[in-house]
Design an enzyme around this catalytic site. Structure first.
Site, PDB file in Angstrom:
ATOM      1  CD  GLU A   1      52.890  41.493   6.550  1.00 42.74           C
ATOM      2  OE1 GLU A   1      52.427  40.805   7.495  1.00 42.74           O
ATOM      3  OE2 GLU A   1      52.776  42.721   6.491  1.00 42.74           O
TER       4      GLU A   1
ATOM      5  CG  ASN B   1      50.189  40.704   3.993  1.00 39.32           C
ATOM      6  OD1 ASN B   1      50.901  40.638   3.004  1.00 39.32           O
ATOM      7  ND2 ASN B   1      50.208  41.745   4.816  1.00 39.32           N
TER       8      ASN B   1
ATOM      9  CD  GLU C   1      48.064  42.510   7.396  1.00 37.97           C
ATOM     10  OE1 GLU C   1      48.451  41.369   7.126  1.00 37.97           O
ATOM     11  OE2 GLU C   1      48.077  42.968   8.563  1.00 37.97           O
TER      12      GLU C   1
ATOM     13  CG  HIS D   1      52.895  48.190   7.906  1.00 38.61           C
ATOM     14  ND1 HIS D   1      53.413  47.179   7.113  1.00 38.61           N
ATOM     15  CD2 HIS D   1      52.342  47.570   8.982  1.00 38.61           C
ATOM     16  CE1 HIS D   1      53.206  46.013   7.683  1.00 38.61           C
ATOM     17  NE2 HIS D   1      52.558  46.221   8.837  1.00 38.61           N
TER      18      HIS D   1
ATOM     19  CE1 TYR E   1      52.350  36.382   9.315  1.00 39.04           C
ATOM     20  CE2 TYR E   1      50.695  37.836   8.372  1.00 39.04           C
ATOM     21  CZ  TYR E   1      52.002  37.586   8.728  1.00 39.04           C
ATOM     22  OH  TYR E   1      52.971  38.531   8.493  1.00 39.04           O
TER      23      TYR E   1
ATOM     24  NE  ARG F   1      54.686  45.107   2.223  1.00 33.82           N
ATOM     25  CZ  ARG F   1      53.789  44.737   3.126  1.00 33.82           C
ATOM     26  NH1 ARG F   1      53.838  43.535   3.665  1.00 33.82           N
ATOM     27  NH2 ARG F   1      52.839  45.575   3.505  1.00 33.82           N
TER      28      ARG F   1
END
Length: 441
Positions: A348, A286, A163, A118, A288, A74
């Protein structure tokens, strides 16, 4: 724990974070070039002018990917490299670079997954209003069509936006990322214009023969500071609406969350939501960390206050490590969206630690291995529970420019010496290679 046949393992990067060559071969300036060159915005005055020099060293980087045995890579296309002004003239040399990259991936048996945006908006578009302007959505669709016309026959997966919540919140609401505008809740139109751009781009991509199209959202499970406190519960609900549902409900359901719909009434036009909710083939997730929310102080600018999560280990950036919340997030998406939820790709997931090369030339990043092992296990458990996850991309292939934090944080499986640009695979590189092999067997 079982990963299905055809599950795709990969790594992810972003153009401004790795490419460098910001003024070569006709590339125009982006908002991140401007932001990073404004004193005080990026830690230690760092910028992406050189980054990892991937623009020149991409064959070496593709060999590193081949050594991992990944199925898919990606990457993101830099809009100002393809269309320097954000509209009008196309820079053929920019498209040539991405064609070389895509062909190089295919020669090595790696499936290209291209992200169109991005965060590196062409500066001329920001000067004309940026994502606060509806016109930017139309310019984005034109750009998507340009890229797909050249690469649509070879790119496997297309991601429109990465995002969009970060662009809205960090870029336009809080002003800590490019373009550095601190509008707080007045930044909400940027959510709608990005989503409109997504919907228009989906149609443009389909028109150019794109096979598989989706969007990547950032998700953070919202934890009330005191689950028994109604005010904290409301704060968590507000955070969830603004940071999670705002960028998923319109795409999958064609509606905005009740909390924000009134504030967007003057921005949303007839048929916008029909455009935004054009069918997609997958949802990029994504993850985290979770976020802990408390009731805001009186007269606070937001309907929540973010508070520290205690009792969990943290990454080098101080982010709490909570693999269980990852699994809960995936199961929660299935429960929230049911039959309208498309297949999921983890686009991600990764961590930063202060990695250093030992005297023997190795980087023993045991903490990263433990992080990835636990999070991959959480994905497998969610699959076992019936969540349709079809791929996992770790962030990131290599250390890179980490936005406003500069070159301090290191997220890579490969260490980069920013003085010499030498690449050194870390211990996690070999671990990920071996883990992929074991999960395929």
């Amino acid at each position: 724990m079982g990963f299905p046949a055809g599950f795709q393992w990969g790594v992810a990067t972003a153009a401004y974070q790795i490419e460098g060559a910001v003024d070569e071969d006709g590339r125009g300036p982006s908002t991140w070039d401007t932001f990073a060159h404004t004193p005080g915005w990026v830690k230690d005055g760092h910028n992406g002018d050189v980054a990892c020099d991937h623009y020149h060293r991409w064959p070496e980087d593709l060999e590193l990917m081949a050594g991992l045995g990944i199925d898919s890579y990606r990457f993101s296309v830099a809009w100002p490299r393809v269309q320097p002004a954000g509209s009008g003239a196309v820079n053929a040399k920019g498209l040539d670079f991405y064609e070389r990259l895509v062909d190089g991936l295919l020669e090595r048996g790696i499936s290209p997954a291209a992200t169109l945006y991005h965060w590196d908006l062409p500066q001329p578009l920001e000067d004309a209003g940026g994502w606060m302007s509806r016109d930017t959505a139309y310019r984005f669709a034109e750009y998507a069509s340009i890229v797909a016309e050249r690469l649509g026959d070879r790119v496997d997966k297309w991601i429109t936006l990465n995002e969009p919540v970060v662009v809205m919140a960090y870029g336009y609401a809080f002003g800590v990322y490019a373009p550095g505008r601190a509008l707080m809740l007045d930044a909400l139109p940027t959510a709608h214009h990005q989503l409109l751009g997504h919907g228009l781009a989906v149609n443009a991509l389909r028109g150019r023969g794109a096979r598989t199209v989706g969007i990547t959202n950032h998700y953070s499970p919202a934890w009330p500071a005191d689950p028994a406190n109604a005010a904290d519960q409301a704060a968590a609900g507000a955070f969830d609406a603004l940071m999670n549902a705002l960028f998923t409900d319109p795409v999958l359901r064609g509606t905005y969350p009740d909390l924000v719909a009134p504030d967007l009434a003057g921005v949303v036009k007839d048929e916008d939501l029909a455009v935004i909710s054009a069918p997609i083939d997958f949802l990029g997730v994504n993850y985290y960390q979770p976020t802990r929310l408390a009731a805001p102080p009186q007269d606070g600018p937001l309907p929540f206050e973010i508070t520290e999560i205690e009792g969990h280990p943290v990454t080098g950036m101080g982010w709490p490590i909570v693999p269980a919340a990852f699994g809960d997030l995936l199961r929660g998406l299935r429960e929230r969206y049911g039959d309208v939820l498309p297949p999921i790709y983890i686009t991600e997931n990764g961590c930063s630690f202060p990695d250093e090369i030992a005297p023997g030339g190795t980087v023993d990043d045991t903490a990263r291995i433990e992080f990835l092992d636990a999070h991959i296990t959480a994905v497998g458990d969610a699959i076992d529970d019936g969540v349709d996850v079809r791929g996992y991309y770790t962030w990131s292939l290599m250390d890179n420019f980490e936005w406003a934090e500069g070159y301090g944080p290191r997220f890579g499986l490969v260490h980069v010496d920013y003085e010499t640009l030498r690449r050194t695979p870390k211990r996690s590189y070999a671990w990920y290679r071996d883990r992929i092999r074991s999960l395929r067997s």
